[in-house]
Design an enzyme around this catalytic site. Structure first.
Site, PDB file in Angstrom:
ATOM      1  N   GLU B  47     -17.840 -76.989 -13.014  1.00 26.61           N
ATOM      2  CA  GLU B  47     -18.587 -76.585 -11.819  1.00 26.61           C
ATOM      3  C   GLU B  47     -19.971 -76.084 -12.239  1.00 26.61           C
ATOM      4  O   GLU B  47     -20.113 -75.441 -13.282  1.00 26.61           O
ATOM      5  CB  GLU B  47     -17.806 -75.439 -11.153  1.00 26.61           C
ATOM      6  N   ASN B 107     -21.814 -76.458  -2.935  1.00 22.88           N
ATOM      7  CA  ASN B 107     -21.353 -76.400  -4.323  1.00 22.88           C
ATOM      8  C   ASN B 107     -20.580 -77.707  -4.539  1.00 22.88           C
ATOM      9  O   ASN B 107     -19.438 -77.833  -4.116  1.00 22.88           O
ATOM     10  CB  ASN B 107     -20.467 -75.169  -4.506  1.00 22.88           C
ATOM     11  N   LYS B 124     -17.390 -78.290  -2.311  1.00 20.11           N
ATOM     12  CA  LYS B 124     -16.380 -77.231  -2.404  1.00 20.11           C
ATOM     13  C   LYS B 124     -16.060 -76.625  -1.039  1.00 20.11           C
ATOM     14  O   LYS B 124     -16.969 -76.163  -0.326  1.00 20.11           O
ATOM     15  CB  LYS B 124     -16.887 -76.142  -3.349  1.00 20.11           C
ATOM     16  N   GLU B 143     -20.966 -66.639  -3.286  1.00 20.24           N
ATOM     17  CA  GLU B 143     -20.900 -68.071  -2.953  1.00 20.24           C
ATOM     18  C   GLU B 143     -21.035 -68.319  -1.454  1.00 20.24           C
ATOM     19  O   GLU B 143     -21.607 -69.319  -1.038  1.00 20.24           O
ATOM     20  CB  GLU B 143     -19.599 -68.683  -3.492  1.00 20.24           C
ATOM     21  N   CYS B 169     -13.061 -75.064  -8.721  1.00 17.15           N
ATOM     22  CA  CYS B 169     -12.811 -73.643  -8.976  1.00 17.15           C
ATOM     23  C   CYS B 169     -11.769 -73.024  -8.033  1.00 17.15           C
ATOM     24  O   CYS B 169     -10.597 -73.342  -8.131  1.00 17.15           O
ATOM     25  CB  CYS B 169     -14.139 -72.881  -8.937  1.00 17.15           C
ATOM     26  N   ASN B 194     -16.041 -71.908 -12.783  1.00 16.13           N
ATOM     27  CA  ASN B 194     -16.788 -70.793 -13.380  1.00 16.13           C
ATOM     28  C   ASN B 194     -16.065 -69.559 -12.887  1.00 16.13           C
ATOM     29  O   ASN B 194     -16.261 -69.140 -11.740  1.00 16.13           O
ATOM     30  CB  ASN B 194     -18.227 -70.719 -12.857  1.00 16.13           C
TER      31      ASN B 194
END
Lengths: 316, 316
Positions: B47, B107, B124, B143, B169, B194
């Site tokens: 990621e 993302n 994501k 995020e 993730c 991450n």
């Protein structure tokens, strides 16, 4: 303020085909007395706690299986369990084969309050195995022959000052089982199982891998829904067929906090705090903030595998 | 007949805020050459492979984050990855921060065929963290500030002779991620991450438990959908913030077959057989025979937790 309850996982060793209901109920009562001495608020027995795991036998005439089923709950043979639990002020859950007045058959469990009242009933939804005799298997697993899939969903009940759900055996491998209860805020899942230690379609799999999948399923379900789990085996050798143990208590972080290491009748008693579920439910698994149901459609639209949705192409 | 492919999990060590795109792409190219020497058919990077994990920093003016985003893929700085992979005949997947022409931010990750063509894109869906500065956390995890939730679902693509899906993730902790791909027959999920080694809301949790949850999520997703998983970390200390490792390959029985034991740039290369997914898909997780979607309704009807459905009462 903690919400403490003391749970007793009451593993049963094997029940032979020739064993009477009375003898099994006597063993269950003995475990109940032991649990009472440890001040248990709830005792949990396994799936099909009253009989041997009869779906291992193929009966061409299905009606010959009828003696393994209960047509009322409590019935004359199970009433002593209800009476003694009420006298002890203990809630209880156990599994049994259920025959309904209209001729349906389910692999069921009940949740019984300390008052002796049946609070909830669950009928196993994920029936493993097959319907007809399968000569390619090392042994038969005919749950789909003797039972209908459950028709009551996965309800969660107010009980013992918390939110309690039930599941049975193979249900634990299906994340849908856990999530439907998680979406009702479940704090404790009680789950009985009878799991052959040999995969009937992969004899070389081995007990260690069977146990790994058992633990993995319970631990993932607990973690991903921030719930306690009390999982209880019927274990040992029934008429030559080995059922694995693995009775355990799993916390809402998915950690195994206690596990029985034998296959006989036995208790695992722990005091658990239902408020330990709060951290997970309020942070990483705060469903309201994080779930995106607009992308989950296939889960309820498709039963089996369908075409892949990825189109590819340079426009991406 | 086996369907063998050789996969390379290409872990990246830390990327500091001051590191240029060019320096990161050079590291990625070095890993690609190493993977080519081991005859990899596919290389998977983590990621946000091109930058530091910038959601740890709160910027009041969101537009100051723009330099961390890619406005085209490939762009001038990432084109060497595409060109070299094509020359080597290697498929590839990596994550990056995506800015769209209409001002959206995701993302994202791409799946690139050995021809150099982008086969698939994923954005994501399960964004963890929060939107505004939160003084109660040990560190920020913004995020939800810098990205919108993905709008492309969880597609699965025909690639490398199999069915390949992507996730990023925190998606790995959500069984819905896996099941939506499982219902498309996914055989290989590539997943970059991450993951801070400290829980920003529970400092005492510790790395061991973070790693336990990471493994548990991957292993359950793999087992319950009978799919291979290649999970790839960006790891190590980025500007004083530690990201955990845990780059690993998980087989369709949920077993970890290989895992990196460091936090620097490094490769994990294995040849896997996509047909190893068949046993699970055809037996215990043969969805068509065993799933009961009529009881899964809450999963797509409710986003957050709602009232328990259990009614109780003596009529049961």
């Amino acid at each position: 303020m903690p919400r403490l309850i003391t749970v007793a996982a009451a593993q049963l060793g094997p029940i032979q085909r020739a064993d009477s209901r009375g003898s099994v109920v006597a063993r269950m009562l003995k475990l109940m007395e032991d649990a009472a001495r440890e001040r248990a608020d709830l005792i949990v027995y396994p799936e099909l706690a009253l009989t041997t795991f009869f779906p291992r036998w193929y009966l061409e005439d299905r009606s010959q299986a009828e003696p393994w089923f209960e047509s009322c709950m409590p019935g004359p043979e199970t009433l002593p369990l209800f009476e003694r639990a009420r006298a002890l002020g203990m809630a209880m859950s156990f599994g049994y084969a259920e025959a309904t007045p209209v001729g349906q058959h389910f692999n069921s469990s009940v949740l019984v309050a300390a008052t002796g009242q049946i609070v909830g009933k669950y009928r196993k939804i994920h029936l493993p195995g097959h319907v007809e005799h399968d000569p390619e298997r090392t042994h038969q697993h005919l749950e789909k022959r003797y039972f209908e899939p459950g028709d009551l969903g996965f309800p969660v009940w107010n009980c013992l000052g918390g939110l309690v759900g039930m599941a049975i055996c193979n249900d634990r491998r299906w994340p849908e089982t856990w999530r439907v209860m998680g979406l009702q805020g479940v704090e404790l899942v009680v789950l009985g199982f009878n799991t052959p230690s040999v995969n009937s379609q992969k004899a070389g799999e081995g007990l260690a891998e069977r146990m790994f999948h058992h633990r993995l399923s319970l631990q993932a379900g607990a973690y991903q829904n921030a719930t306690w789990v009390v999982a209880v085996a019927k274990a040992g050798v029934e008429d030559g067929h080995h059922l694995m143990g693995g009775t355990m208590i799993v916390d809402p972080e998915g950690r195994i906090v206690a596990e029985l290491d034998h296959e006989a009748d036995g208790l695992l008693v722990r005091t658990i705090d239902l408020d330990d579920t709060r951290f997970g439910k309020e942070t990483i698994f705060d469903f309201k903030r994080h779930r995106r149901i607009e992308h989950y459609g296939l889960i309820t639209k498709r039963t089996g595998v369908g075409a892949p949705l990825g189109k590819g192409g340079p426009e991406l």
